[in-house]
Write a protein that holds these residues in place. Structure first.
Motif, PDB file in Angstrom:
ATOM      1  N   ALA A   1      -7.974  -2.389  10.191  1.00  0.00           N
ATOM      2  CA  ALA A   1      -7.610  -1.179   9.456  1.00  0.00           C
ATOM      3  C   ALA A   1      -6.230  -0.685   9.883  1.00  0.00           C
ATOM      4  O   ALA A   1      -5.413  -0.268   9.054  1.00  0.00           O
ATOM      5  CB  ALA A   1      -8.660  -0.090   9.679  1.00  0.00           C
ATOM      6  N   ASN A   2      -5.954  -0.736  11.175  1.00  0.00           N
ATOM      7  CA  ASN A   2      -4.629  -0.341  11.673  1.00  0.00           C
ATOM      8  C   ASN A   2      -3.546  -1.234  11.074  1.00  0.00           C
ATOM      9  O   ASN A   2      -2.480  -0.757  10.687  1.00  0.00           O
ATOM     10  CB  ASN A   2      -4.601  -0.437  13.207  1.00  0.00           C
ATOM     11  CG  ASN A   2      -5.369   0.677  13.881  1.00  0.00           C
ATOM     12  OD1 ASN A   2      -4.989   1.843  13.810  1.00  0.00           O
ATOM     13  ND2 ASN A   2      -6.451   0.327  14.538  1.00  0.00           N
ATOM     14  N   PHE A   3      -3.833  -2.524  10.989  1.00  0.00           N
ATOM     15  CA  PHE A   3      -2.850  -3.479  10.469  1.00  0.00           C
ATOM     16  C   PHE A   3      -2.601  -3.259   8.977  1.00  0.00           C
ATOM     17  O   PHE A   3      -1.454  -3.143   8.533  1.00  0.00           O
ATOM     18  CB  PHE A   3      -3.356  -4.908  10.716  1.00  0.00           C
ATOM     19  CG  PHE A   3      -2.513  -5.969  10.076  1.00  0.00           C
ATOM     20  CD1 PHE A   3      -1.288  -6.327  10.627  1.00  0.00           C
ATOM     21  CD2 PHE A   3      -2.941  -6.604   8.917  1.00  0.00           C
ATOM     22  CE1 PHE A   3      -0.503  -7.309  10.037  1.00  0.00           C
ATOM     23  CE2 PHE A   3      -2.162  -7.586   8.324  1.00  0.00           C
ATOM     24  CZ  PHE A   3      -0.941  -7.934   8.876  1.00  0.00           C
ATOM     25  N   LEU A   4      -3.672  -3.181   8.183  1.00  0.00           N
ATOM     26  CA  LEU A   4      -3.513  -3.077   6.730  1.00  0.00           C
ATOM     27  C   LEU A   4      -2.883  -1.755   6.308  1.00  0.00           C
ATOM     28  O   LEU A   4      -2.121  -1.702   5.338  1.00  0.00           O
ATOM     29  CB  LEU A   4      -4.879  -3.239   6.047  1.00  0.00           C
ATOM     30  CG  LEU A   4      -5.515  -4.625   6.123  1.00  0.00           C
ATOM     31  CD1 LEU A   4      -6.914  -4.598   5.520  1.00  0.00           C
ATOM     32  CD2 LEU A   4      -4.647  -5.660   5.410  1.00  0.00           C
ATOM     33  N   ALA A   5      -3.200  -0.681   7.018  1.00  0.00           N
ATOM     34  CA  ALA A   5      -2.690   0.641   6.629  1.00  0.00           C
ATOM     35  C   ALA A   5      -1.163   0.698   6.659  1.00  0.00           C
ATOM     36  O   ALA A   5      -0.549   1.453   5.899  1.00  0.00           O
ATOM     37  CB  ALA A   5      -3.272   1.717   7.543  1.00  0.00           C
ATOM     38  N   LYS A   6      -0.560  -0.124   7.505  1.00  0.00           N
ATOM     39  CA  LYS A   6       0.911  -0.124   7.618  1.00  0.00           C
ATOM     40  C   LYS A   6       1.579  -0.574   6.328  1.00  0.00           C
ATOM     41  O   LYS A   6       2.744  -0.256   6.077  1.00  0.00           O
ATOM     42  CB  LYS A   6       1.353  -1.060   8.747  1.00  0.00           C
ATOM     43  CG  LYS A   6       0.904  -0.642  10.129  1.00  0.00           C
ATOM     44  CD  LYS A   6       1.292  -1.721  11.148  1.00  0.00           C
ATOM     45  CE  LYS A   6       0.736  -1.408  12.526  1.00  0.00           C
ATOM     46  NZ  LYS A   6       1.036  -2.506  13.483  1.00  0.00           N
TER      47      LYS A   6
ATOM     48  N   LEU B   1      -4.759   5.146   1.236  1.00  0.00           N
ATOM     49  CA  LEU B   1      -5.292   4.306   2.314  1.00  0.00           C
ATOM     50  C   LEU B   1      -4.211   3.982   3.334  1.00  0.00           C
ATOM     51  O   LEU B   1      -4.338   3.036   4.108  1.00  0.00           O
ATOM     52  CB  LEU B   1      -5.882   3.019   1.736  1.00  0.00           C
ATOM     53  CG  LEU B   1      -7.021   3.212   0.729  1.00  0.00           C
ATOM     54  CD1 LEU B   1      -7.587   1.852   0.314  1.00  0.00           C
ATOM     55  CD2 LEU B   1      -8.117   4.115   1.267  1.00  0.00           C
ATOM     56  N   GLY B   2      -3.179   4.792   3.359  1.00  0.00           N
ATOM     57  CA  GLY B   2      -2.039   4.537   4.232  1.00  0.00           C
ATOM     58  C   GLY B   2      -2.194   5.070   5.637  1.00  0.00           C
ATOM     59  O   GLY B   2      -1.213   5.242   6.358  1.00  0.00           O
ATOM     60  N   MET B   3      -3.404   5.340   6.066  1.00  0.00           N
ATOM     61  CA  MET B   3      -3.639   5.683   7.470  1.00  0.00           C
ATOM     62  C   MET B   3      -4.870   4.907   7.928  1.00  0.00           C
ATOM     63  O   MET B   3      -5.752   4.574   7.116  1.00  0.00           O
ATOM     64  CB  MET B   3      -3.817   7.195   7.660  1.00  0.00           C
ATOM     65  CG  MET B   3      -5.020   7.804   6.971  1.00  0.00           C
ATOM     66  SD  MET B   3      -5.020   9.632   7.088  1.00  0.00           S
ATOM     67  CE  MET B   3      -5.047   9.846   8.872  1.00  0.00           C
ATOM     68  N   PRO B   4      -4.960   4.568   9.202  1.00  0.00           N
ATOM     69  CA  PRO B   4      -6.045   3.719   9.674  1.00  0.00           C
ATOM     70  C   PRO B   4      -7.441   4.257   9.343  1.00  0.00           C
ATOM     71  O   PRO B   4      -8.346   3.483   9.023  1.00  0.00           O
ATOM     72  CB  PRO B   4      -5.813   3.654  11.185  1.00  0.00           C
ATOM     73  CG  PRO B   4      -4.332   3.851  11.339  1.00  0.00           C
ATOM     74  CD  PRO B   4      -3.957   4.836  10.264  1.00  0.00           C
TER      75      PRO B   4
ATOM     76  N   ALA C   1      -5.502  -6.877  -0.724  1.00  0.00           N
ATOM     77  CA  ALA C   1      -4.255  -6.812   0.044  1.00  0.00           C
ATOM     78  C   ALA C   1      -3.423  -8.075  -0.152  1.00  0.00           C
ATOM     79  O   ALA C   1      -2.191  -8.013  -0.288  1.00  0.00           O
ATOM     80  CB  ALA C   1      -4.573  -6.598   1.524  1.00  0.00           C
ATOM     81  N   ALA C   2      -4.092  -9.224  -0.183  1.00  0.00           N
ATOM     82  CA  ALA C   2      -3.371 -10.488  -0.375  1.00  0.00           C
ATOM     83  C   ALA C   2      -2.737 -10.545  -1.760  1.00  0.00           C
ATOM     84  O   ALA C   2      -1.581 -10.966  -1.911  1.00  0.00           O
ATOM     85  CB  ALA C   2      -4.332 -11.665  -0.183  1.00  0.00           C
TER      86      ALA C   2
END
Length: 234
Positions: free
Chosen positions: A78-83, A94-97, A116-117
């Motif tokens: 979640a931390n990775f994707l939110a970035k 969804l821009g925060m973890p 995401a992909a």
């Protein structure tokens, strides 16, 4: 009848003009009963032939689908994707973890990874919105905290409502079947109809009627409103 600041009372779409009457309430909390809220605030306002529109946020809150940020423990994914989520002035999405973590829980990890992909491929080509199109309504309906939101929801994540179609039907019966009911997810950049007692083919019509978000996005405390055609006023 007074519109919220910066909003107009009337909207004309497809040749039909509607008054859009915001209904002010107390700050709805998780221990509130939605039916009682509707009875207290909407029932005295609605007239036969009206369309009552209710924000998905108060439906979800009264279903226990809101949580404080401190209650959510984002996983590393979640931390990775939110970035990589595009931030807009209209909301964190969804821009925060914490909100991404809830999307992973609501939609499932495979679906979010696929979304995401796909977005990673199509975004550089100028296509926008593929992430949410693939992730689906549950992901789109997740509300993160904003500075302009009424406490305690300025420090909360609110999920989309459960069974919005059934909620709409229940509220119509509650109000004596004299009005139609929409459960709406409308913000300052667009919207969706999540539940409706009307023909689903009309959903696009109602989104356009409400597209400028007449209920506002912050401290207005007007989580529901009435659409009324002036000729039906009596």
């Amino acid at each position: 009848m007074q519109p919220n600041d910066g909003k107009t009372l009337e909207s004309t779409v497809d040749g039909k003009t509607y008054q859009r009457i915001p209904i002010k309430t107390h700050v709805v909390m998780p221990d509130d009963d939605l039916r009682q809220v509707i009875r207290k605030y909407a029932e005295p306002v609605v007239q036969e032939g009206d369309v009552l529109f209710v924000t998905e946020k108060i439906v979800a809150i009264t279903q226990g689908r809101s949580m404080l940020l401190e209650e959510i423990e984002p996983r590393p994914l979640a931390n990775f994707l939110a970035k990589y989520v595009t931030k807009t002035p209209h909301g964190i999405g969804l821009g925060m973890p914490e909100t991404m973590e809830m999307a992973l829980q609501e939609c499932g990890t495979p679906r979010i990874l696929f979304a995401a992909a796909a977005a990673a491929v199509t975004k550089p080509m100028g296509r926008k919105g593929d992430f949410y199109r693939i992730a689906g309504e549950k992901a789109r309906a997740i509300d993160g905290p904003t500075s302009g939101t009424i406490p305690p929801y300025n420090k909360s994540v609110v999920l989309g409502p459960a069974t919005p179609q059934l909620v709409a039907q229940d509220l119509k019966i509650l109000l004596g079947n004299k009005v139609e009911v929409l459960i709406v997810d409308i913000n300052d950049i667009g919207g969706n109809i999540l539940g409706s007692t009307l023909d689903a083919d009309l959903n696009d019509h109602w989104v356009r009627v409400l597209k400028d978000n007449p209920l506002g996005q912050g401290h207005q405390s007007t989580p529901m409103g009435v659409l009324r055609q002036p000729e039906s006023t009596h």
